[in-house]
Motif scaffolding. Structure first.
Motif, PDB file in Angstrom:
ATOM      1  N   ALA A   1       0.988  -1.173  -0.061  1.00 41.06           N
ATOM      2  CA  ALA A   1       0.111   0.009  -0.002  1.00 41.06           C
ATOM      3  C   ALA A   1       0.798   1.247   0.055  1.00 41.06           C
ATOM      4  CB  ALA A   1      -0.979  -0.046   1.189  1.00 41.06           C
ATOM      5  N   MET A   2       2.302   1.349   0.624  1.00 39.79           N
ATOM      6  CA  MET A   2       3.086   2.197   0.462  1.00 39.79           C
ATOM      7  C   MET A   2       3.759   2.451  -0.770  1.00 39.79           C
ATOM      8  SD  MET A   2       1.956   3.385   3.294  1.00 39.79           S
ATOM      9  CE  MET A   2       3.315   4.579   3.624  1.00 39.79           C
ATOM     10  N   LEU A   3       3.707   1.534  -1.866  1.00 37.04           N
ATOM     11  CA  LEU A   3       4.550   1.617  -2.913  1.00 37.04           C
ATOM     12  C   LEU A   3       3.490   1.699  -4.103  1.00 37.04           C
ATOM     13  CD1 LEU A   3       7.221  -0.969  -2.466  1.00 37.04           C
ATOM     14  CD2 LEU A   3       7.561   1.397  -2.309  1.00 37.04           C
ATOM     15  N   PRO A   4       3.859   3.022  -5.253  1.00 35.45           N
ATOM     16  CA  PRO A   4       3.292   2.852  -6.355  1.00 35.45           C
ATOM     17  C   PRO A   4       3.475   1.708  -7.285  1.00 35.45           C
ATOM     18  CG  PRO A   4       5.059   4.540  -6.457  1.00 35.45           C
ATOM     19  CD  PRO A   4       5.035   3.800  -4.992  1.00 35.45           C
ATOM     20  N   ARG A   5       2.527   1.561  -8.222  1.00 34.96           N
ATOM     21  CA  ARG A   5       2.776   0.254  -9.105  1.00 34.96           C
ATOM     22  C   ARG A   5       4.016   0.214  -9.786  1.00 34.96           C
ATOM     23  NH1 ARG A   5      -2.314  -3.171 -11.051  1.00 34.96           N
ATOM     24  NH2 ARG A   5      -3.617  -3.018  -8.989  1.00 34.96           N
ATOM     25  N   ASP A   6       4.634   1.640 -10.340  1.00 32.78           N
ATOM     26  CA  ASP A   6       5.495   1.882 -10.921  1.00 32.78           C
ATOM     27  C   ASP A   6       7.022   1.886 -10.185  1.00 32.78           C
ATOM     28  OD1 ASP A   6       5.261   4.358 -10.075  1.00 32.78           O
ATOM     29  OD2 ASP A   6       5.010   5.505 -11.977  1.00 32.78           O
ATOM     30  N   ALA A   7       7.037   1.689  -8.818  1.00 35.60           N
ATOM     31  CA  ALA A   7       8.147   1.806  -8.160  1.00 35.60           C
ATOM     32  C   ALA A   7       9.165   0.697  -8.804  1.00 35.60           C
ATOM     33  CB  ALA A   7       7.850   1.409  -6.644  1.00 35.60           C
ATOM     34  N   PRO A   8      10.473   1.248  -9.054  1.00 34.22           N
ATOM     35  CA  PRO A   8      11.415   0.265  -9.643  1.00 34.22           C
ATOM     36  C   PRO A   8      11.950  -1.019  -9.013  1.00 34.22           C
ATOM     37  CG  PRO A   8      12.176   2.737  -9.177  1.00 34.22           C
ATOM     38  CD  PRO A   8      10.870   2.635  -8.483  1.00 34.22           C
ATOM     39  N   VAL A   9      11.572  -0.972  -7.533  1.00 37.35           N
ATOM     40  CA  VAL A   9      11.949  -2.236  -7.005  1.00 37.35           C
ATOM     41  C   VAL A   9      11.003  -3.400  -7.390  1.00 37.35           C
ATOM     42  CG1 VAL A   9       9.893  -2.104  -5.052  1.00 37.35           C
ATOM     43  CG2 VAL A   9      12.270  -3.368  -4.764  1.00 37.35           C
ATOM     44  N   PHE A  10       9.970  -3.338  -7.939  1.00 34.86           N
ATOM     45  CA  PHE A  10       9.139  -4.399  -8.763  1.00 34.86           C
ATOM     46  C   PHE A  10      10.062  -4.986  -9.823  1.00 34.86           C
ATOM     47  CE2 PHE A  10       5.667  -2.232  -6.347  1.00 34.86           C
ATOM     48  CZ  PHE A  10       5.507  -3.048  -5.311  1.00 34.86           C
ATOM     49  N   ALA A  11      10.319  -4.039 -10.764  1.00 37.81           N
ATOM     50  CA  ALA A  11      10.998  -4.375 -12.044  1.00 37.81           C
ATOM     51  C   ALA A  11      12.103  -4.948 -11.652  1.00 37.81           C
ATOM     52  CB  ALA A  11      11.004  -3.277 -12.952  1.00 37.81           C
ATOM     53  N   GLN A  12      12.861  -4.459 -10.837  1.00 30.98           N
ATOM     54  CA  GLN A  12      14.407  -4.887 -10.205  1.00 30.98           C
ATOM     55  C   GLN A  12      14.212  -6.311  -9.792  1.00 30.98           C
ATOM     56  OE1 GLN A  12      15.280  -1.903  -7.686  1.00 30.98           O
ATOM     57  NE2 GLN A  12      15.894  -0.188  -9.321  1.00 30.98           N
ATOM     58  N   SER A  13      12.905  -6.699  -9.112  1.00 35.63           N
ATOM     59  CA  SER A  13      12.662  -8.065  -8.555  1.00 35.63           C
ATOM     60  C   SER A  13      12.256  -8.982  -9.326  1.00 35.63           C
ATOM     61  CB  SER A  13      12.188  -7.749  -7.034  1.00 35.63           C
ATOM     62  OG  SER A  13      12.694  -6.706  -6.284  1.00 35.63           O
ATOM     63  N   GLY A  14      11.765  -8.531 -10.352  1.00 37.06           N
ATOM     64  CA  GLY A  14      10.964  -9.422 -11.271  1.00 37.06           C
ATOM     65  C   GLY A  14       9.546  -9.887 -10.827  1.00 37.06           C
TER      66      GLY A  14
END
Length: 310
Positions: free
Chosen positions: A175-188
């Motif tokens: 809930a604290m992170l936007p969907r485009d936060a880099p950590v998602f792409a970086q983590s796959g």
């Protein structure tokens, strides 16, 4: 440098205690948390207090901490500490962010393997001549299953990395992170809404703090919305999962398994309804505690407490 008085009222790695004692006056008594009157008396003369999750740093204890400048938390959850009240008194609160992430993540993966396969509780039966091969032969492999992570901080990210190593698909909601936060792409990892995660995941693991917005988050309705036969793992805090709704869902088969490491009241009172509940793994708030993580957490807090008196 003036020697400070440091009170450590729950267990801490002895090497880290020695590091603190080399520079300051230290009282280390891991049983002190169980003696409220003595704890208040010792805290009154403390410049620093080091706690785990049992010590409630609020109310009478906080009022007694007239000299205290820092509270070191041997862990990451801060629901046992009145952080705003500490800050108002000029007390710095230091959690051991990230230091126990691997321990918790390994607990989650071990629980996932155990509960999906469902074949690791047969020792008693096999040793007494039974042969429940048919009953235990339909367990699920972990590869190809979807892991849903609720809360994508350091623990959630470490869990995702381990799950990928097992061939799992990983989705997450924070809930604290936007969907485009880099950590998602970086983590796959695919970011999704909480509702989508609950509907899609074969295993749901919780890594969120206890807040007004998360209290009762996994109630009967949300557990009922999970995939039939899914597994729920809670290593975050009690009160986030409705334990009565959980056991009801296990008994009906709506849930295929659950691992619960945290409870509304700790230690957990005698609970007959939990003792014969199928596919339920209960542990005494130890997911973040291992020999290695205790050392990492303790050393991190020791260093940060020492730095606060420089």
């Amino acid at each position: 440098m003036t020697r400070a008085r440091i009170v450590i009222c729950e267990f801490m790695d002895e090497g880290a205690v020695a590091r603190l004692a080399a520079a300051h006056d230290v009282l280390y008594d891991p049983k002190l948390v169980g003696d409220a009157a003595r704890l208040r008396a010792e805290a009154a003369g403390a410049d620093a207090l080091v706690v785990r999750n049992l010590t409630q740093v609020r109310g009478d204890l906080l009022a007694a901490m007239a000299r205290c400048k820092v509270v070191g938390r041997l862990g990451v959850g801060l629901d046992n500490i009145d952080v705003p009240a500490c800050e108002a008194r000029g007390i710095k609160v230091i959690p051991a962010t990230g230091a126990n992430a691997l321990s918790v993540a390994e607990y989650v993966i071990a629980s996932t393997l155990l509960l999906l396969r469902g074949a690791f509780a047969s020792t008693g039966a096999v040793a007494t001549g039974q042969w429940p091969r048919a009953a235990l032969g339909n367990g699920r492999e972990t590869a190809g299953q979807t892991l849903g992570i609720v809360g994508f901080g350091s623990i959630g990210q470490t869990t995702a990395r381990l799950a990928h190593g097992l061939g799992m698909r990983v989705i997450a909601h924070d809930a604290m992170l936007p969907r485009d936060a880099p950590v998602f792409a970086q983590s796959g990892v695919q970011p999704v809404s909480l509702d989508e995660l609950v509907r899609s995941a074969d295993v749901v693991t919780l890594h969120i703090p206890l807040l007004d917005t998360t209290r009762g988050l996994f109630n009967a309705a949300r557990i009922g919305a999970m995939k039939k036969g899914a597994v729920l793992i809670n290593t975050s805090r009690g009160h986030i999962v409705d334990i009565n709704a959980l056991t009801a869902a296990l008994r009906t088969g709506q849930l295929g398994g659950a691992a619960i490491d945290v409870f509304d009241v700790e230690p957990l009172p005698v609970s007959p309804s939990l003792q014969d509940c199928p596919n339920l793994l209960l542990t005494p708030h130890i997911s973040g505690v291992s020999a290695q993580s205790n050392e990492r957490v303790s050393v991190m807090i020791a260093i940060k407490v020492l730095e606060s008196f420089l």
